[in-house]
Design a protein around this motif. Structure first.
Motif, PDB file in Angstrom:
ATOM      1  N   LEU A   1       9.529  -0.279  -1.064  1.00  0.00           N
ATOM      2  CA  LEU A   1       8.923   0.983  -0.603  1.00  0.00           C
ATOM      3  C   LEU A   1      10.000   2.025  -0.311  1.00  0.00           C
ATOM      4  CD1 LEU A   1       6.694   2.801   0.608  1.00  0.00           C
ATOM      5  CD2 LEU A   1       6.939   1.537   2.741  1.00  0.00           C
ATOM      6  N   PHE A   2      11.044   1.611   0.385  1.00  0.00           N
ATOM      7  CA  PHE A   2      12.048   2.583   0.848  1.00  0.00           C
ATOM      8  C   PHE A   2      12.796   3.251  -0.300  1.00  0.00           C
ATOM      9  CE2 PHE A   2      13.071   1.699   5.576  1.00  0.00           C
ATOM     10  CZ  PHE A   2      11.716   1.746   5.854  1.00  0.00           C
ATOM     11  N   LYS A   3      12.997   2.511  -1.386  1.00  0.00           N
ATOM     12  CA  LYS A   3      13.767   3.101  -2.474  1.00  0.00           C
ATOM     13  C   LYS A   3      13.012   4.247  -3.147  1.00  0.00           C
ATOM     14  CE  LYS A   3      12.337  -0.164  -6.081  1.00  0.00           C
ATOM     15  NZ  LYS A   3      12.778  -1.291  -6.915  1.00  0.00           N
TER      16      LYS A   3
ATOM     17  N   LEU B   1       0.844  -1.207   0.000  1.00  0.00           N
ATOM     18  CA  LEU B   1       0.000   0.000   0.000  1.00  0.00           C
ATOM     19  C   LEU B   1       0.877   1.254   0.000  1.00  0.00           C
ATOM     20  CD1 LEU B   1      -2.874  -0.971   2.475  1.00  0.00           C
ATOM     21  CD2 LEU B   1      -3.080  -0.537   0.034  1.00  0.00           C
ATOM     22  N   GLY B   2       1.970   1.185   0.771  1.00  0.00           N
ATOM     23  CA  GLY B   2       2.903   2.313   0.780  1.00  0.00           C
ATOM     24  C   GLY B   2       3.492   2.567  -0.598  1.00  0.00           C
ATOM     25  N   LYS B   3       3.871   1.491  -1.297  1.00  0.00           N
ATOM     26  CA  LYS B   3       4.420   1.646  -2.654  1.00  0.00           C
ATOM     27  C   LYS B   3       3.389   2.284  -3.578  1.00  0.00           C
ATOM     28  CE  LYS B   3       6.113  -2.683  -2.905  1.00  0.00           C
ATOM     29  NZ  LYS B   3       6.738  -3.872  -3.503  1.00  0.00           N
TER      30      LYS B   3
ATOM     31  N   GLN C   1      17.462  11.044   2.320  1.00  0.00           N
ATOM     32  CA  GLN C   1      17.400  11.748   3.606  1.00  0.00           C
ATOM     33  C   GLN C   1      16.363  11.098   4.519  1.00  0.00           C
ATOM     34  OE1 GLN C   1      17.244  13.180   0.596  1.00  0.00           O
ATOM     35  NE2 GLN C   1      18.342  15.125   0.530  1.00  0.00           N
ATOM     36  N   HIS C   2      15.187  10.773   3.941  1.00  0.00           N
ATOM     37  CA  HIS C   2      14.140  10.113   4.742  1.00  0.00           C
ATOM     38  C   HIS C   2      14.603   8.727   5.187  1.00  0.00           C
ATOM     39  CE1 HIS C   2      11.678  13.417   3.919  1.00  0.00           C
ATOM     40  NE2 HIS C   2      10.914  12.974   2.947  1.00  0.00           N
ATOM     41  N   ARG C   3      15.216   8.019   4.264  1.00  0.00           N
ATOM     42  CA  ARG C   3      15.643   6.653   4.602  1.00  0.00           C
ATOM     43  C   ARG C   3      16.659   6.670   5.739  1.00  0.00           C
ATOM     44  NH1 ARG C   3      16.723   6.122  -0.920  1.00  0.00           N
ATOM     45  NH2 ARG C   3      18.900   5.631  -0.480  1.00  0.00           N
ATOM     46  N   TYR C   4      17.647   7.540   5.623  1.00  0.00           N
ATOM     47  CA  TYR C   4      18.695   7.564   6.646  1.00  0.00           C
ATOM     48  C   TYR C   4      18.141   8.001   8.001  1.00  0.00           C
ATOM     49  CZ  TYR C   4      22.243   6.820   3.027  1.00  0.00           C
ATOM     50  OH  TYR C   4      23.009   6.289   2.022  1.00  0.00           O
TER      51      TYR C   4
ATOM     52  N   CYS D   1       2.564  10.212   7.469  1.00  0.00           N
ATOM     53  CA  CYS D   1       1.970   9.059   8.166  1.00  0.00           C
ATOM     54  C   CYS D   1       2.681   7.764   7.780  1.00  0.00           C
ATOM     55  CB  CYS D   1       0.486   8.940   7.828  1.00  0.00           C
ATOM     56  SG  CYS D   1      -0.540  10.241   8.520  1.00  0.00           S
ATOM     57  N   PHE D   2       2.931   7.579   6.496  1.00  0.00           N
ATOM     58  CA  PHE D   2       3.628   6.362   6.065  1.00  0.00           C
ATOM     59  C   PHE D   2       5.044   6.302   6.632  1.00  0.00           C
ATOM     60  CE2 PHE D   2       0.359   5.682   2.757  1.00  0.00           C
ATOM     61  CZ  PHE D   2       0.210   4.306   2.881  1.00  0.00           C
ATOM     62  N   LEU D   3       5.720   7.467   6.695  1.00  0.00           N
ATOM     63  CA  LEU D   3       7.062   7.483   7.288  1.00  0.00           C
ATOM     64  C   LEU D   3       7.002   7.093   8.763  1.00  0.00           C
ATOM     65  CD1 LEU D   3       8.487  10.713   5.616  1.00  0.00           C
ATOM     66  CD2 LEU D   3       9.301   8.388   5.254  1.00  0.00           C
TER      67      LEU D   3
END
Length: 1561
Positions: free
Chosen positions: A505-507, A450-452, A512-515, A476-478
Motif C-alpha cells: 500500500l505505502f509504495k 482495500l487501501g491498495k 512525501q506522504h510516506r515520510y 481517510c486512508f492516510l
C-alpha cells in the motif's frame, strides 16, 4: 410544533374557495402515510386555522363547522384537535389581550360537540375548564389531581405475600420456559402471563424480573423475549432499575458478572427499551476510577522504560525485583469486573455500534480496545462491515478466503458496497481500534488490501467530479495508516508478511506522504499508549543488545536478529543504529551487511531515518574548530552511499533533501550526494589520481571503469539505473546541477562570511567535486534524448540560470558530443561511402551543423571586444572538446589488457577454483579484453577525425586585431585558467590543447608568449586556488613543463617540433628601401635560456609564497610544487633555495599547523630524492654561445612578440625585458602607440625578453665570472667552431694575467666606514624614488618598492649596491659608470658556495633585475656595428683587471659578510634568515633571468667581420626610424665616448670601494 403557512387568499376568500381548499388539504394530509409525520402536518394545519380565529381573522362558527366536518377523516382527530387547543391555551393564557383569550374560549366551546370532554379535561388547564363550564371549581379539581397522583405514584402498594401464590410463579416460569419453536408467539404468552397475574395476584415488577431472568438463561431467543417485553412494557425506567439491581449484585469483590446479563442489557439498549444514560449510572466502576487507572498504567509503562534505559547496580536490581513481585501479587487479587467494558463487548457482539461508541467516548482513548476481548469484538464487527467490498475489490487473484455470516441484526452497521461507504462507520471503528488492530492480522491485511484497491482506482479515475471525493478518501486512508496500521504493526511480533503487505500500500503513496507517516510513527505514536511505551523501551534495549555484539564475524546471526526486530519497530531500531554509526564509523560495514534481512518497508523507513538524522537541527555539521565537517556527517554520508547501493531503497527523498539544502544555500550535505553517486555509479572524484589513472580517464567508459578509479566498484549497472530513474522521475537532474554550479560561488560569497577560510575552501571543493562527479554520471548514464531534453543551450544556462561558464560548458559538452555523433551517423546512413576521407568530411559537416548554433550562442557570453582576437569558433572548440577527442591513451589500454591476460593465466593455474567458475571468470576477462580493444580502435578513429577537423578550422581561430599579447591574455583569461583548475583531466587537456594549437601551426598563436605567461606569474593564481584546485593547477603546470622539458632536453626534438613553427616565430619589421620583411626563429640555445628564466620565475614565486606566512599561500604552493616535482626544479641552486625555505617551514609549522608541516615534510623528502637528478646552471643552459645568436636574439622582440603584458608579480625582476621591449618599439617605429600602451598596461614580460634577447651588455656580465668557474663551463661546453676553440685558448692566457694582477690589487684594499654605510642607505632610498618616477614611463609597483627598501636595509651588500642606483638616463655618464660598477659587484658574488649565496642573494637579485632594466635600453642603442667594435675594445681592456680581482674579492666578501652578520641585531639576522631561500635562488640567477650567454670577444669579432655590412644595415634601420635620421651618428659617437669614460671611472671606483670596505673590516 411544525408550522404550515396557509395562503392569505384562503383566509380572505374563506367562504368562496378557502374553506374548500383547507378541507381538501386536511383530507390529503390524513390519507398520507409517513411513519407518524402526517400527525404533525395535520396538527400544523389545525393550529394555523385556529390561530386565525384567535387573531380574529375568521369567524368562529365558520371554522367550528369545518372542524366538525373534518372529524370524520380520522378517528384520532378529536385528540389531535385537543392537543392544538392545549397549545393555544398556553399561548393565550400568557397574553394580556383579553379579546384573543375570549376568541379562544368561544372556539373551544363551539367545538365541545365533537371533542369529548374527557380529552379536554386531560389536556387543558383547570382555569380554562372552569371558564368553559366543564368543571365547577378549578381549586377543587387541582386538589383531586394531587390526591390521585399520590395514590398512583408515591403510595406503595402492599402486596400480601401470602396472597401471592407460588403456584402462579411456577406456572409463569413454565410458561416462559416452554419450547418456543412452534407457533407460540409473544402475544399468546403475554395473555397467559396477564391471566396468571390476575389469578394468582402476582406482582407485575416481579413478573418482569422473572421474564428478564428467563431471558438471561435463554439469551438465544432474542426475538421472542424482546417482543414480549415490548408488549409487557410499563416504564423503561422500571427495567433500568431491575437491571441496575442485578448489576449491583455482581459488584462484590469476588463476583463475576455473567455474559448473559450483559447480553440482555445490550439487547434492550439496542432495541431502545432502555436508555443508556439511565443504565450507565448503575454500572461500575465510575469513570473517574477508569481515568486514574489509565494514567497509572502510562506512568508504570514510562517507569519500566526508564529502568530499561538506566544502568542499575546489583543491589538496586534485587530491590526492584522484590517490588515487582509485590505488584504482581496485588494484581493477582482479582478486582471487580469492569461492567461498562462487559456491556460494551456485548453491544459490539450484537452490532450496536451507536451505543458502543457512546460508551467508548466516556473513557480515555484506546482504553476500551486495550482489552483484547473488546478489540476482537470490534474487529469482528469491522470484518462483517467490510466483507462485501473486500470480496469485490480486495481479494488477491487466486485467493479464496472464507465467507462470513452477516449479522441478523438489521440495526447493525450496514455492510459496505463501495469505498464511499467506508466513511460511514468503518473508518471510525478502525480509529477506535487504534494500535489494537494488531490482535487481528487478517483484518489488518484486509484493510491494507482495500487501501491498495482504492489507490489503483484513485490513480486511474480521472473524472473531475470524483476528484474531491477521492481526495477525501485518500486523506481517510492516510489517517488510518497513521493512527491504526503503523501502531498495530509495532505491537505485532516480527510479522514480516504484514510489513510487506503494508509496503504494497505505502509504495503507492508519494514519498512525501510516506515520510510524514514515518515521522508521526517515530516521534509521536509511541508516547500515546502504555503498551507502545513499553514496546519502545524493549526495542531500544534489544537494539542495544544486538549492536553491542555486532561484528564482521557474526553478521549473519546479528542480521537475523536485526531483521526480526525491524519488522515491528524499524524506526526505534534504526534511530539507535544511526546514533551508534555517528559515533563509531567502523560499524558502517557490518551494519550495512547485516541489513539484508529487512523488508521493503523497513528499507524505506531506513531512508527516512537517515534523512531525519541528517536534518537534525540540534547537531552541528562542523567540528568545534570550524574548519572541517563533523565526523557524524561524514559517517552518515558513507552509510548512505553503501546502503543505497546495496539495497533497493527509493532515493527520491534523499535527493530532494540535498536539493532543498542547496536551495537554502547550505552545501554541507553535498557530501551525501557525492558518496551516493560514487558508490552507486562507481564514479570517483579525487585529485590524488596517479598518472596511470589519469591516463585511463582520457579513454572510453570501459577503460575509465577498469583503470580510472582507486576502488573498482563493480556491478554498478542496476544501482546506477536506480539513481538515474530517481533523478528523471522527480526531475532533479538539471536542478541539482544548476544549484551546485551556482552554490560554488555561494559558498564563498554567501556562506563564507562567518566561516573559517579553510572550511570555505573545503566546501567549495566539495561542491565542485560533486558537480564534476554528478555531471559525469549524467553524461555517461542518460540517453542522448534525455540529456538533450533536459540541458538547455549554453546561452540560457549562463545568462538565464547564471551558471558559471566553466560549469555550463561542462554540462553541455556531452550534449555536443552526442549530437555530433548522432548527426554523423545520420550522414553516414544517408550517403553510404566507406572511404576514410568521406567519413572525415561527413564528420566535419556534422560538427559544423551542431556547433554553428553554439558559436552564435557564445557571442552573448562576453563583451564584443573579446571577439576581436578570439573567434567564437575557437572559444567553443576549446570548451567543447575533451582529452578523449585529442589523444588515445594506448599505454593505458595496453596496461589493462595485459592485466586481464595475467588474470586469465592466474585463473588457469589456480587448482582451487572450480571448473565452472574458472570458465565464467575467463569468459568475463576475455569479454572485457575484447571490449577494451574495440574501444581503443573506436577512439583512434574518433581522434583522427577530430584532428582533421581542427586542422581545417585552425586558420580562422585567432584574428589578433589588437596584439598577440592581448590575444594570449584573452585566451588565458577566458579559456586556459578557468578550465585548467576545473578537473584533473581538464588540467591535462589544457596543456595538451596548447601543445596541439602549436603543433597545428595555428596562425597568430605565439606559443612562447603563452608559456611565458603561464610560468611567469603564478603567485596570484596559486594564492586564489582552493586545495583541490591547487592539485589541478599543479598538474597543469607539470604537463606544461613536461612539454617544455622535452623540447629543452634535445636539440633534435626542438628543431623538429618548434623550429619553423609560427609559435616560435619572432618577426622583425623595418622600413627598408625594398620594404621587405625578415622572419627569424628562436634558436635552441636561446630557448634553453628562456626555459632557465621560467625555472627562475617559478622559484621566485614559490619562495615568495613560502615566506608570506599565510596558510593558503604555503599550502597551495607546496601542493603545486609536489605536483611539478618530476619537471622542476632541475637546476641545482634553485633546488637548494627551495629546500632551505621548505626546511624552514618544517621547523616553524611543526607545532603550529600540523597539516602544513605534513605537506612540507612530504615535499622535502621527495625533493631530496630528486636532488640527484638536478644539474648545475651551466649545464642547464650554455653560457658560451656563438656571437651570432646575440644579434638575432636582440631582434626577436619585434612586433611579432611585442607587448607581452608583464604581471605585477614579476615586474621589478623583469624590468629589463619590459624596457627592452619598449626600447625596441621606439627604435623600430613600426609599433603603434596604442600597442605600446597595451604592452605597458598588460605588465607581462616577453617570452624571450629576459632570455636571449639582451645583447652585449648582458654578455659582459657573464664574462665577469671567476676564472675557475669559467674554465669548468668551457670544459663542459663543447666548442662548436674553430673560432670558439681559439677563443678558449686566449681566455686561458687572460686568466693567467688576471691571477698576477689580483695579488697586486689585494694589498691595496680598504674597509668601508660605518658612516659611509648610513649615507648609502639614504642614497638608496632616493634612487628608488627616482627610479619609480623616471623608469621610461613605467612606475615600479609600490608594494615591491617597499619590499626592496626593507630588504636592502637589512643587508650591507644590498645597501652598497642600491646606493649606486640612479635615475636611468641613457645619456648620463654617472649612471653608466654606476651600472658597470654594480655589475662587477654582483658578478663578484656569483660564487658556487651556497652559504654565501643564501646570505647575500636577495638584494643582488633585486638589483640585478633593476640593472637589467637599464641594460636592455643600451643593448638596442648599441646594435650598430660601430658600437660593437667600441664595446669589444672596452671589454678587452677591462676584462683582465676584472678577472684578476675576482677570486680575491670573493674571499674578502665572504669574510666581510660573516663579520657583519655577527654585528647585526637579532631582528636583522631573523629577517635575513627569512629571506634565505629567495637570496639563494636570486643569487644563483643574478643574470640568468635575462639568459645572456657570455660570448668570447674573438669569436664575436670574427662573426661580426663576416656579416658586418649586412648587420650594420639591419641595425641602423630601426634606430633611424626612431631617432630621426642624421642625428644617429652623433649620438653613437657620444655613446662610445661615454662608454670609455664610464669604464675608466668604474675601475677607479671599484678600487676605492674595496679600500673602504677593507678599512671597515
Amino acid at each position: 410544533m411544525a408550522t404550515l403557512i396557509l395562503p392569505g387568499e384562503w383566509i380572505k376568500n374563506w367562504e368562496k374557495s378557502g374553506k374548500h381548499e383547507f378541507v381538501q388539504l386536511c383530507k390529503e394530509l390524513t390519507e398520507k402515510t409517513d411513519h407518524g409525520n402526517e400527525i404533525k402536518d395535520i396538527q400544523a394545519a389545525l393550529y394555523e386555522i385556529c390561530s386565525q380565529v384567535v387573531e380574529g381573522n375568521l369567524k368562529i362558527d365558520l371554522v367550528s363547522s369545518v372542524l366538525g366536518e373534518m372529524m370524520e377523516f380520522r378517528d384520532d382527530l378529536p385528540s389531535v384537535l385537543a392537543d392544538v387547543f392545549c397549545i393555544l391555551d398556553l399561548e393565550t393564557g400568557a397574553l394580556e389581550e383579553k379579546n384573543k383569550r375570549d376568541h379562544y374560549t368561544h372556539l373551544v366551546g363551539a367545538c365541545l360537540s365533537f371533542v369529548p370532554e374527557v380529552i379536554l379535561k386531560e389536556r387543558l388547564d383547570p382555569e380554562t375548564l372552569e371558564s368553559l363550564g366543564l368543571i365547577k371549581q378549578a381549586h377543587q379539581f387541582n386538589q383531586k389531581i394531587v390526591k390521585i397522583k399520590t395514590k398512583l405514584f408515591y403510595k406503595q402498594q402492599k402486596f400480601n405475600l401470602l396472597r401471592e401464590e407460588n403456584e402462579g410463579y411456577a406456572k409463569l416460569i413454565t410458561e416462559l420456559g416452554q419450547d418456543l419453536s412452534g407457533n407460540i408467539t409473544s402475544n399468546l404468552v403475554l395473555e397467559s402471563i396477564k391471566s396468571l397475574i390476575g389469578c394468582f395476584n402476582l406482582d407485575p415488577n416481579r413478573v418482569l424480573d422473572i421474564i428478564l431472568e428467563v431471558y438471561e438463561s435463554r439469551s438465544d431467543q432474542d426475538e421472542f423475549f424482546l417482543s414480549l417485553i415490548k408488549s409487557y412494557m410499563c416504564e423503561p425506567i422500571t427495567i433500568c432499575h431491575i437491571l441496575g439491581f442485578k448489576f449491583k449484585f455482581y459488584q462484590e469483590p469476588n463476583e463475576e458478572t455473567p455474559k448473559s446479563l450483559y447480553h440482555i442489557a445490550a439487547a434492550l439498549l439496542h432495541h431502545n427499551l432502555v436508555e443508556l444514560e439511565d443504565l450507565y449510572v448503575h454500572l461500575m466502576p465510575v469513570d473517574a476510577t477508569i481515568v486514574d487507572e489509565h494514567k497509572r498504567e502510562i506512568s508504570e509503562a514510562k517507569q519500566i522504560a526508564r529502568k530499561l534505559v538506566t544502568v542499575l547496580l546489583p543491589s538496586e536490581k534485587s530491590e526492584d525485583k522484590e517490588k515487582e513481585k509485590e505488584k504482581e501479587e496485588e494484581k493477582n487479587e482479582k478486582p471487580p469486573d469492569n461492567q461498562k467494558l462487559g456491556l460494551l463487548e456485548a453491544l459490539l457482539r450484537i452490532g450496536d455500534w451507536h451505543h458502543a461508541q457512546s460508551i467508548m467516548d466516556q473513557m480515555p482513548s484506546f482504553y476500551a480496545t486495550s482489552h483484547k476481548a473488546i478489540a476482537l469484538a470490534l474487529c469482528q464487527l469491522v470484518h462483517l462491515t467490510v466483507e462485501p467490498l473486500y470480496r469485490r475489490a480486495g481479494v488477491p487473484k487466486g485467493a479464496k478466503g472464507c465467507a462470513l455470516q452477516p449479522l441478523k441484526n438489521k440495526r447493525a452497521p450496514q455492510p459496505t458496497e463501495s469505498f464511499e461507504d467506508l466513511r460511514k462507520d468503518t473508518f471510525s471503528m478502525l480509529c477506535y481500534l487504534g494500535p489494537h488492530l494488531s490482535h487481528d492480522p487478517v483484518l489488518f491485511a484486509k484493510i491494507v488490501r482495500l487501501g491498495k484497491a482504492f489507490m489503483k482506482e484513485y490513480q486511474t479515475d480521472g473524472r473531475p467530479e470524483m476528484k474531491d471525493r477521492l481526495e477525501i478518501l485518500l486523506s481517510c486512508f492516510l489517517s488510518i495508516a497513521d493512527q491504526v496500521l503503523l501502531p498495530s504493526l509495532s505491537l505485532m511480533e516480527c510479522n514480516a508478511c504484514m510489513s510487506e503487505e503494508l509496503w504494497g500500500l505505502f509504495k503507492l503513496f508519494p514519498y512525501q506522504h510516506r515520510y510524514r507517516l514515518y515521522g508521526q510513527w517515530k516521534n509521536e505514536t509511541y508516547s500515546g499508549h502504555p503498551l507502545l511505551v513499553k514496546v519502545k523501551a524493549q526495542s531500544v534495549e534489544r537494539a542495544k543488545y544486538i549492536m553491542k555484539r555486532l561484528t564482521k564475524e557474526n553478521i549473519k546471526q546479528s542480521g537475523r536478529q536485526i531483521g526480526k526486530l525491524s519488522h515491528s519497530n524499524p524506526t526505534i531500531l534504526f534511530d539507535y543504529m544511526l546514533s551508534q554509526i555517528q559515533w563509531y564509523d567502523n560499524l558502517i560495514g557490518p551494519v550495512v551487511d547485516s541489513l539484508k534481512y529487512l523488508t521493503s518497508l523497513n528499507y524505506d523507513v531506513l531512508a527516512y531515518c537517515i534523512i531525519e538524522a541528517l536534518a537534525n537541527p540540534e547537531k552541528e555539521k562542523m567540528k568545534h574548530d570550524d574548519t572541517t565537517l563533523s565526523s557524524w556527517l561524514q559517517s552518515l554520508a558513507s552509510l548512505c552511499g553503501a546502503v543505497f547501493r546495496k539495497y533497493p531503497i527509493e532515493l527520491a527523498g534523499l535527493l530532494q533533501y540535498v536539493t532543498n539544502q542547496l536551495k537554502a544555500g547550505k552545501s554541507f550535505d553535498l557530501l551525501i550526494l557525492k558518496e551516493v553517486v560514487q558508490k552507486m555509479a562507481g564514479i570517483e572524484i579525487t585529485d590524488e589520481m596517479t598518472s596511470e589513472q589519469l591516463e585511463a580517464m582520457t579513454g572510453g567508459e570501459q577503460l575509465k571503469a577498469e583503470g580510472g578509479y582507486f576502488g573498482q566498484i563493480r556491478n554498478t549497472k542496476k544501482s546506477s539505473q536506480r539513481l538515474k530513474d530517481a533523478l528523471l522521475d522527480h526531475e532533479l537532474a538539471l536542478p541539482l546541477c544548476l544549484l551546485m554550479a551556482q552554490q560554488r560561488n555561494g559558498v564563498v560569497f554567501l556562506e563564507g562570511g562567518e566561516k573559517h577560510l579553510k572550511l570555505v575552501g573545503h566546501l567549495y571543493d566539495q561542491c565542485h567535486d560533486t558537480l564534476l562527479q554528478f555531471g559525469g554520471f549524467l553524461a555517461s548514464n542518460l540517453s542522448t534524448e534525455d540529456y538533450i531534453k533536459r540541458v538547455p543551450s549554453i546561452d540560457i544556462l549562463c545568462n538565464q540560470f547564471h551558471t558559471p561558464h566553466d560549469a555550463a560548458f561542462f554540462l553541455s559538452r556531452p550534449m555536443y558530443a552526442h549530437q555530433i555523433l548522432s548527426k554523423y551517423d545520420e550522414l553516414k546512413k544517408a550517403e553510404k561511402g566507406n572511404r576514410q576521407q568521406q567519413k572525415v568530411h561527413k564528420y566535419v559537416a556534422a560538427c559544423e551543423q551542431v556547433m554553428t548554433p553554439v558559436h552564435e550562442a557564445v557571442v552573448s557570453l562576453h563583451p564584443a571586444r573579446v571577439w576581436d582576437d578570439l573567434r567564437p569558433q575557437f572559444y567553443a572548440t576549446f570548451w567543447s572538446l575533451t582529452m578523449y577527442d585529442l589523444a588515445v591513451p594506448h599505454s593505458a589500454y595496453d596496461r589493462e589488457v595485459n592485466k586481464l591476460k595475467v588474470q586469465i593465466s592466474a585463473i588457469e593455474e589456480n587448482p582451487e577454483i572450480p571448473i565452472n567458475k574458472k570458465k565464467k571468470e575467463k569468459e568475463r576477462c576475455t569479454a572485457l579484453q575484447e571490449k577494451l580493444q574495440e574501444e581503443e580502435k573506436k577512439q583512434m578513429e574518433h581522434v583522427q577525425r577530430v584532428l582533421h577537423r581542427l586542422k581545417l578550422e585552425k586558420d580562422s581561430w585567432l584574428l589578433t586585431k589588437s596584439t598577440k599579447n592581448e590575444t594570449i591574455t584573452k585566451f588565458l583569461q577566458l579559456c586556459l585558467f578557468p578550465r585548467c583548475i576545473f578537473s584533473s583531466i581538464d588540467a591535462v587537456y589544457c596543456a595538451r590543447f596548447v601543445e596541439l594549437v602549436h603543433q597545428q601551426k595555428t596562425p597568430n598563436f605565439c606559443t612562447l608568449l603563452c608559456y611565458d605567461r603561464v610560468f611567469s606569474a603564478i603567485i596570484y593564481t596559486v594564492a586564489s586556488c582552493t586545495e583541490n584546485e591547487s592539485h589541478r593547477y599543479g598538474r597543469f603546470l607539470c604537463c606544461m613543463l613536461e612539454t617544455v622539458t622535452r623540447w629543452h632536453s634535445d636539440r633534435a626534438v626542438y628543431e623538429k617540433e618548434c623550429v619553423n613553427y609560427p609559435g616560435f616565430l619572432t618577426i622583425f619589421r623595418a622600413a627598408g628601401i625594398d620594404g621587405g620583411n625578415k622572419a627569424d626563429q628562436l634558436d635552441y640555445e636561446n630557448f634553453r635560456h628562456v626555459v632557465h628564466k621560467w625555472h627562475y620565475m617559478l622559484t621566485k614565486a614559490s619562495v615568495h609564497c613560502l615566506e608570506t606566512g599565510d596558510y593558503t599561500h604555503i599550502r597551495n604552493i607546496l601542493i603545486v610544487l609536489t605536483k611539478i616535482l618530476p619537471c622542476y626544479p632541475k637546476v641545482l641552486n634553485l633546488g637548494q633555495a627551495l629546500e632551505a625555505r621548505v626546511h624552514k617551514i618544517c621547523l616553524e609549522e611543526k607545532d603550529k599547523r600540523p597539516d602544513l608541516y605534513a605537506l612540507a615534510m612530504g615535499y622535502s623528502g621527495r625533493l631530496k630524492s630528486q636532488k640527484v637528478h638536478m644539474v648545475p646552471e651551466n649545464e642547464f643552459h650554455h653560457k658560451d654561445q656563438p656571437a651570432r645568436s646575440a644579434t638575432p636574439a636582440s631582434q626577436q622582440n619585434g612586433p611579432g612578440s611585442t607587448g607581452k603584458p608583464a604581471t605585477n608579480a614579476s615586474k621589478t625582476e623583469e624590468g629589463a625585458s619590459e624596457d627592452g621591449d619598449r626600447g625596441k618599439e621606439k627604435s623600430q617605429g613600426t609599433t603603434k602607440p596604442a600597442n605600446k600602451a597595451n604592452s605597458t598596461s598588460g605588465k607581462v614580460t616577453t617570452s624571450n625578453g629576459n632570455g636571449a634577447l639582451n645583447s652585449t651588455k648582458a654578455v659582459k656580465d657573464d664574462k665577469e665570472k671567476s676564472g675557475k668557474e669559467k674554465k669548468e663551463k668551457k670544459e663542459k661546453t663543447p666548442g662548436s667552431t674553430p673560432e670558439t676553440k681559439a677563443e678558449n685558448r686566449r681566455e686561458k692566457q687572460r686568466d693567467e694575467r688576471a691571477g698576477k694582477e689580483e695579488r697586486v690589487v689585494r694589498e691595496g684594499k680598504e674597509k668601508t666606514p660605518k658612516a659611509d654605510r648610513e649615507k648609502v642607505k639614504l642614497e638608496e632610498k632616493s634612487s628608488k624614488d627616482d627610479k619609480a618616477k623616471a623608469g621610461n614611463g613605467e612606475p615600479v609597483e609600490p608594494g615591491r618598492e617597499r619590499d626592496a627598501v626593507k630588504e636592502s636595509k637589512s643587508k650591507e651588500k644590498g645597501e652598497r649596491n642600491a646606493a649606486t642606483l640612479k635615475s636611468p638616463n641613457l645619456r648620463s655618464e654617472a649612471a653608466e659608470s654606476e651600472r658597470d660598477h654594480k655589475r662587477r659587484k654582483l658578478d663578484s658574488h656569483s660564487s658556487p658556495s651556497h652559504s654565501s649565496s643564501v646570505k647575500d642573494g636577495s638584494n643582488e637579485l633585486k638589483d640585478s633585475a633593476s640593472k637589467q632594466h637599464h641594460i636592455t635600453f643600451n643593448s638596442v642603442a648599441r646594435s650598430k656595428s660601430r658600437e660593437r667594435e667600441a664595446e669589444k675594445k672596452d671589454t678587452e681592456n677591462i676584462q683582465g683587471r676584472s678577472k684578476e680581482k675576482k677570486e680575491e674579492k670573493d674571499r674578502k666578501e665572504r669574510k666581510r659578510d660573516h663579520t657583519v652578520n655577527d654585528r647585526e641585531t637579532s631582528q636583522e639576522s631573523k629577517r635575513r634568515k627569512d629571506e634565505n631561500g629567495t637570496n639563494s635562488s636570486k643569487n644563483s640567477q643574478s643574470t640568468s633571468p635575462s639568459c645572456d650567454s657570455p660570448v668570447s670577444p674573438g669569436k664575436e669579432k670574427s662573426k661580426r667581420s663576416k656579416s658586418s655590412s649586412k648587420e650594420k644595415a639591419e641595425s641602423v634601420k630601426p634606430e633611424r626610424t626612431s631617432s630621426g635620421g642624421k642625428k644617429e651618428s652623433r649620438h653613437d659617437k657620444e655613446k662610445s665616448e661615454k662608454k670609455e669614460k664610464r669604464d675608466s671611472a668604474a675601475g677607479k671606483e671599484e678600487k676605492k670601494h674595496h679600500k673602504s670596505s677593507d678599512k671597515h673590516r
